[in-house]
Design a protein around this motif. Structure first.
Motif, PDB file in Angstrom:
ATOM      1  N   LEU A   1       0.838  -1.206   0.000  1.00 38.31           N
ATOM      2  CA  LEU A   1       0.000   0.000   0.000  1.00 38.31           C
ATOM      3  C   LEU A   1       0.870   1.253   0.000  1.00 38.31           C
ATOM      4  CD1 LEU A   1      -2.740   1.350   0.083  1.00 38.31           C
ATOM      5  CD2 LEU A   1      -2.818   0.944   2.554  1.00 38.31           C
ATOM      6  N   SER A   2       1.925   1.226   0.786  1.00 40.42           N
ATOM      7  CA  SER A   2       2.843   2.361   0.825  1.00 40.42           C
ATOM      8  C   SER A   2       3.453   2.588  -0.567  1.00 40.42           C
ATOM      9  CB  SER A   2       3.922   2.049   1.875  1.00 40.42           C
ATOM     10  OG  SER A   2       4.874   3.038   1.903  1.00 40.42           O
ATOM     11  N   ALA A   3       3.833   1.491  -1.228  1.00 41.16           N
ATOM     12  CA  ALA A   3       4.424   1.603  -2.580  1.00 41.16           C
ATOM     13  C   ALA A   3       3.382   2.056  -3.605  1.00 41.16           C
ATOM     14  CB  ALA A   3       5.021   0.259  -2.977  1.00 41.16           C
ATOM     15  N   SER A   4       2.134   1.618  -3.454  1.00 37.05           N
ATOM     16  CA  SER A   4       1.064   2.040  -4.382  1.00 37.05           C
ATOM     17  C   SER A   4       0.780   3.527  -4.210  1.00 37.05           C
ATOM     18  CB  SER A   4      -0.228   1.259  -4.110  1.00 37.05           C
ATOM     19  OG  SER A   4      -0.063  -0.111  -4.312  1.00 37.05           O
ATOM     20  N   ALA A   5       0.773   3.988  -2.958  1.00 33.82           N
ATOM     21  CA  ALA A   5       0.487   5.396  -2.674  1.00 33.82           C
ATOM     22  C   ALA A   5       1.567   6.308  -3.256  1.00 33.82           C
ATOM     23  CB  ALA A   5       0.364   5.607  -1.162  1.00 33.82           C
ATOM     24  N   ARG A   6       2.753   5.751  -3.426  1.00 31.17           N
ATOM     25  CA  ARG A   6       3.862   6.509  -4.003  1.00 31.17           C
ATOM     26  C   ARG A   6       3.530   7.010  -5.414  1.00 31.17           C
ATOM     27  NH1 ARG A   6       9.303   7.169  -3.171  1.00 31.17           N
ATOM     28  NH2 ARG A   6      10.557   6.959  -5.041  1.00 31.17           N
ATOM     29  N   TYR A   7       2.776   6.197  -6.177  1.00 26.03           N
ATOM     30  CA  TYR A   7       2.366   6.651  -7.525  1.00 26.03           C
ATOM     31  C   TYR A   7       1.508   7.911  -7.442  1.00 26.03           C
ATOM     32  CZ  TYR A   7       3.731   2.059  -9.435  1.00 26.03           C
ATOM     33  OH  TYR A   7       4.416   0.936  -9.808  1.00 26.03           O
ATOM     34  N   LEU A   8       0.783   8.042  -6.341  1.00 29.32           N
ATOM     35  CA  LEU A   8      -0.090   9.212  -6.182  1.00 29.32           C
ATOM     36  C   LEU A   8       0.700  10.429  -5.695  1.00 29.32           C
ATOM     37  CD1 LEU A   8      -3.016   7.563  -4.157  1.00 29.32           C
ATOM     38  CD2 LEU A   8      -2.878   7.823  -6.635  1.00 29.32           C
ATOM     39  N   GLY A   9       1.937  10.188  -5.294  1.00 29.88           N
ATOM     40  CA  GLY A   9       2.730  11.266  -4.691  1.00 29.88           C
ATOM     41  C   GLY A   9       2.483  11.367  -3.193  1.00 29.88           C
ATOM     42  N   ALA A  10       1.835  10.367  -2.638  1.00 32.32           N
ATOM     43  CA  ALA A  10       1.516  10.381  -1.206  1.00 32.32           C
ATOM     44  C   ALA A  10       2.567   9.566  -0.456  1.00 32.32           C
ATOM     45  CB  ALA A  10       0.134   9.779  -0.966  1.00 32.32           C
ATOM     46  N   ASP A  11       3.095  10.149   0.594  1.00 31.48           N
ATOM     47  CA  ASP A  11       4.203   9.521   1.296  1.00 31.48           C
ATOM     48  C   ASP A  11       3.745   9.012   2.664  1.00 31.48           C
ATOM     49  OD1 ASP A  11       6.695   8.752   2.078  1.00 31.48           O
ATOM     50  OD2 ASP A  11       7.426  10.778   2.510  1.00 31.48           O
TER      51      ASP A  11
ATOM     52  N   SER B   1       0.222  19.507  -5.841  1.00 32.17           N
ATOM     53  CA  SER B   1      -0.553  20.530  -5.125  1.00 32.17           C
ATOM     54  C   SER B   1      -1.905  19.971  -4.713  1.00 32.17           C
ATOM     55  CB  SER B   1      -0.773  21.770  -5.997  1.00 32.17           C
ATOM     56  OG  SER B   1       0.442  22.195  -6.538  1.00 32.17           O
ATOM     57  N   ILE B   2      -1.872  18.896  -4.011  1.00 34.59           N
ATOM     58  CA  ILE B   2      -3.130  18.238  -3.629  1.00 34.59           C
ATOM     59  C   ILE B   2      -2.976  17.605  -2.251  1.00 34.59           C
ATOM     60  CG2 ILE B   2      -2.687  15.921  -4.648  1.00 34.59           C
ATOM     61  CD1 ILE B   2      -5.610  16.609  -6.000  1.00 34.59           C
ATOM     62  N   GLU B   3      -4.095  17.473  -1.556  1.00 29.04           N
ATOM     63  CA  GLU B   3      -4.050  16.841  -0.233  1.00 29.04           C
ATOM     64  C   GLU B   3      -4.509  15.385  -0.319  1.00 29.04           C
ATOM     65  OE1 GLU B   3      -6.357  19.207   2.448  1.00 29.04           O
ATOM     66  OE2 GLU B   3      -4.907  20.868   2.346  1.00 29.04           O
ATOM     67  N   TYR B   4      -4.080  14.629   0.683  1.00 30.01           N
ATOM     68  CA  TYR B   4      -4.449  13.209   0.740  1.00 30.01           C
ATOM     69  C   TYR B   4      -5.107  12.911   2.080  1.00 30.01           C
ATOM     70  CZ  TYR B   4      -0.897  13.219  -2.880  1.00 30.01           C
ATOM     71  OH  TYR B   4      -0.176  13.514  -3.997  1.00 30.01           O
ATOM     72  N   ASP B   5      -5.855  11.854   2.086  1.00 30.77           N
ATOM     73  CA  ASP B   5      -6.351  11.331   3.363  1.00 30.77           C
ATOM     74  C   ASP B   5      -6.277   9.802   3.297  1.00 30.77           C
ATOM     75  OD1 ASP B   5      -7.371  11.255   5.927  1.00 30.77           O
ATOM     76  OD2 ASP B   5      -9.452  11.646   5.329  1.00 30.77           O
TER      77      ASP B   5
END
Ligand SMILES: Cc1ncc(COP(=O)(O)O)c(C=O)c1O
Length: 305
Positions: A64-74, A116-120
Motif C-alpha cells: 500500500l505504501s508503494a502504491s500510494a507513491r504513484y499518487l505522490g503520497a508519502d 498541489s493536492i491533499e491526501y487522506d
C-alpha cells in the motif's frame, strides 16, 4: 449487490482518527471520486479465541505504501501497520472480516493531477465469508485487456485501474460465467479481475511473471513459497491462452478468493481431481487460520482484550 447486504464494522479511520463508520463520509466533490486517484489494500482478518489473525500484514502495508507513491503520497508502511492494528483492536470483530485501507486525493474540486493536492487515509471493515464459491468457478477470456504498465502502473493497487476489472467481471457474468481471465496487450495471460492465476502443467506450477501486467499478489508470492517448500517446481513466465486450456489444473489466488479452483474455461472443463490445488489450498488455509506453526511468521495476532 447493494450496500445494505454488507455488515460494516462499527468504527472507521478517517482524517487521522477513529469515528463511527456512518460518520466516515466524503464530499461529492472529492477529487479521487472523479479521477480514480486512490490506492488501496485488502486484508482478511480471521477471528479465533478472542483474537484476530492477520495474514502477512507487513507485506500488505508495504504494498500500500508503494502504491500510494504513484499518487505522490508519502505514507510509510509502519503507519498502516499501526492504524490497522488499532482499527482491529477497537472494532473487536466477532467473525471473519475484511479490512479495506485506502489512500486518496481528498481535495475538493476539479482537474486531474497529483501535485498541489491533499491526501487522506481511510480504513474500514466488513464481515466477509467466501468471496467466490469454494467449489470453484467458471471463467471466460475477457475481451478487455489488462492495461500496460506504461499506461497504468499495474504493480500498484490503483483505484482507477479497476474499471478494467469491472468491465471484465460484468462481461463474464452477463455471458453466463463467474469470473474473467484477462490477457495483456501482448495477448498473454495476465490475471483475473481481483486474483492471480496459476496452472499446473505436467506437475509444474506455472504463473504469469511480474512483467505480464499483473498485480503482484501477496497470496501469489506465498503460494509459490509454499509450493517450493513442498518440492513442487514453480515457473513464473509468460503464459499463452492455449496453455491454460490444456493445463491439468487451474486456480485463482488472492486475499478475497484465497485459492479458488477453476472448473472450466470457456467450454473446456477441467478434471475434478486436483491434487496440487487441493494440497496448496489445505496448506494455505491452515496457515491463514493459525494452525501451521511453521509459517507463524506470516501471521500477526491482535488481541481484542
Ligand atoms: C487485480 C488483482 N490481482 C490480484 C490480486 C491478488 O492479490 P493478493 O493476493 O495480494 O490479495 C488482487 C487483490 O488484491 C487484485 O485486485
Amino acid at each position: 449487490m447493494g450496500s445494505s447486504t454488507y455488515n460494516f464494522l462499527p468504527y472507521a479511520f478517517r482524517k487521522g482518527d477513529f469515528v463511527p463508520f456512518v460518520e466516515a463520509n466524503v464530499s461529492v466533490a472529492t477529487h479521487a471520486l472523479h479521477y480514480g486517484t486512490a490506492a488501496f489494500g485488502g486484508l482478511r482478518g480471521v477471528v479465533k479465541e478472542g483474537k484476530t489473525l492477520l495474514f502477512r500484514l507487513d507485506r500488505h502495508c508495504a504494498r500500500l505504501s508503494a502504491s500510494a507513491r504513484y499518487l505522490g503520497a508519502d505514507y510509510p508502511s509502519n503507519f498502516f501497520e499501526d492504524v490497522i492494528s488499532r482499527f482491529v483492536a477497537l472494532n473487536k470483530p466477532e467473525s471473519n472480516f475484511y479490512i479495506r485501507p485506502l489512500v486518496f486525493t481528498s481535495d475538493l474540486g476539479i482537474a486531474p493531477r497529483l501535485h498541489s493536492i491533499e491526501y487522506d487515509v481511510v480504513v474500514y471493515g466488513l464481515l466477509l465469508g467466501d468471496y467466490l464459491p469454494p467449489e470453484g468457478v467458471s471463467c471466460r477470456f475477457s475481451s478487455w485487456y489488462r492495461s500496460e504498465d506504461r499506461s497504468v502502473p499495474g504493480r500498484g493497487k490503483i483505484s482507477g485501474s479497476y474499471i478494467t476489472s469491472s468491465l471484465a467481471k460484468t462481461e463474464a457474468v452477463s455471458s453466463g460465467f463467474e469470473e474473467a481471465i484477462m490477457l495483456n496487450a501482448q495477448g498473454k495471460v495476465s490475471e483475473a479481475t481481483g486474483m492471480n492465476l496459476f496452472m499446473v502443467k505436467d506437475g509444474v506450477l506455472v504463473t504469469p511473471s511480474e512483467d505480464q501486467d499483473i498485480l503482484v499478489g501477496i497470496t501469489r508470492a506465498s503460494i509459490m513459497e509454499l509450493a517450493q517448500d513442498l518440492g513442487i517446481p514453480v515457473q513464473q513466465r509468460p503464459v499463452d491462452k492455449g496453455e491454460v486450456i490444456q493445463a491439468q489444473e487451474v486456480f485463482l489466488s488472492g486475499t478475497a478468493a484465497r485459492i479458488t479452483p477453476v472448473n472450466k474455461v470457456e467450454q473446456y472443463i477441467y478434471s475434478t481431481e486436483r491434487p496440487i490445488t487441493n494440497l496448496l489450498k489445505e496448506k494455505l488455509f491452515a496457515i491463514i487460520e493459525g494452525r501451521d506453526p511453521k509459517y507463524q511468521k506470516w501471521i500477526t495476532t491482535i488481541s481484542h482484550a
